[in-house]
Design a protein around this motif. Sequence first.
Motif, PDB file in Angstrom:
ATOM      1  N   LYS A 181      34.085  51.781 -33.159  1.00 33.41           N
ATOM      2  CA  LYS A 181      34.749  50.582 -32.658  1.00 33.41           C
ATOM      3  C   LYS A 181      34.754  50.610 -31.121  1.00 33.41           C
ATOM      4  O   LYS A 181      35.062  51.621 -30.508  1.00 33.41           O
ATOM      5  CB  LYS A 181      36.176  50.517 -33.183  1.00 33.41           C
ATOM      6  N   GLY A 182      34.386  49.508 -30.509  1.00 28.89           N
ATOM      7  CA  GLY A 182      34.370  49.398 -29.067  1.00 28.89           C
ATOM      8  C   GLY A 182      33.023  49.705 -28.417  1.00 28.89           C
ATOM      9  O   GLY A 182      32.838  49.494 -27.235  1.00 28.89           O
ATOM     10  N   MET A 183      32.040  50.212 -29.176  1.00 32.30           N
ATOM     11  CA  MET A 183      30.719  50.493 -28.618  1.00 32.30           C
ATOM     12  C   MET A 183      29.910  49.198 -28.551  1.00 32.30           C
ATOM     13  O   MET A 183      30.068  48.317 -29.381  1.00 32.30           O
ATOM     14  CB  MET A 183      29.975  51.527 -29.477  1.00 32.30           C
ATOM     15  N   SER A 184      29.066  49.098 -27.534  1.00 28.40           N
ATOM     16  CA  SER A 184      28.262  47.878 -27.389  1.00 28.40           C
ATOM     17  C   SER A 184      27.076  47.921 -28.348  1.00 28.40           C
ATOM     18  O   SER A 184      26.503  48.973 -28.589  1.00 28.40           O
ATOM     19  CB  SER A 184      27.777  47.738 -25.961  1.00 28.40           C
ATOM     20  N   CYS A 185      26.729  46.775 -28.868  1.00 26.56           N
ATOM     21  CA  CYS A 185      25.562  46.707 -29.728  1.00 26.56           C
ATOM     22  C   CYS A 185      24.506  45.914 -29.119  1.00 26.56           C
ATOM     23  O   CYS A 185      23.803  45.742 -28.462  1.00 26.56           O
ATOM     24  CB  CYS A 185      25.868  46.093 -31.064  1.00 26.56           C
ATOM     25  N   PHE A 233      27.785  52.793 -35.080  1.00 24.97           N
ATOM     26  CA  PHE A 233      28.629  52.547 -33.923  1.00 24.97           C
ATOM     27  C   PHE A 233      30.079  52.764 -34.268  1.00 24.97           C
ATOM     28  O   PHE A 233      30.512  52.482 -35.381  1.00 24.97           O
ATOM     29  CB  PHE A 233      28.466  51.092 -33.432  1.00 24.97           C
ATOM     30  N   LYS A 244      17.622  47.770 -27.521  1.00 27.82           N
ATOM     31  CA  LYS A 244      18.780  48.479 -26.973  1.00 27.82           C
ATOM     32  C   LYS A 244      18.270  49.606 -26.092  1.00 27.82           C
ATOM     33  O   LYS A 244      17.396  50.365 -26.491  1.00 27.82           O
ATOM     34  CB  LYS A 244      19.657  49.033 -28.085  1.00 27.82           C
TER      35      LYS A 244
END
Length: 108
Positions: A104-108, A102, A89
């Motif tokens: 909600k909505g954050m990229s992993c 993280f 990452k």
Amino acid sequence: FGSSHCGSEQEGANPVPGSPQLASAMKLNIANPTTGLQKVFEIDDDKKLLPFFDKRMSTEVTGDTLGDEFKGYIFRIAGGNDKQGFPMKQGILCNHRVRLLFKKGMSC
């Protein structure tokens, strides 16, 4: 520039204790951003793969070490996996695996 996503497949055990463990095969996903084409190459030669080890994301590597067919190309490391398959990452500035929290909505 070509983008290069490096992933490795580990086979066998490390023959010499304390020596760096090299992957027996690495898959390079090479993409051309101008045309949108991409191709996967599997490289087995450890000497050709050495310039890709211990590099950070967005590092540029010359293609000359991969052979004459890549002479003059510059690859940018855009991602990869560790030996167990965990992805890289951008922005994580350590060489070991970390746990990230993280929302909600954050990229992993």
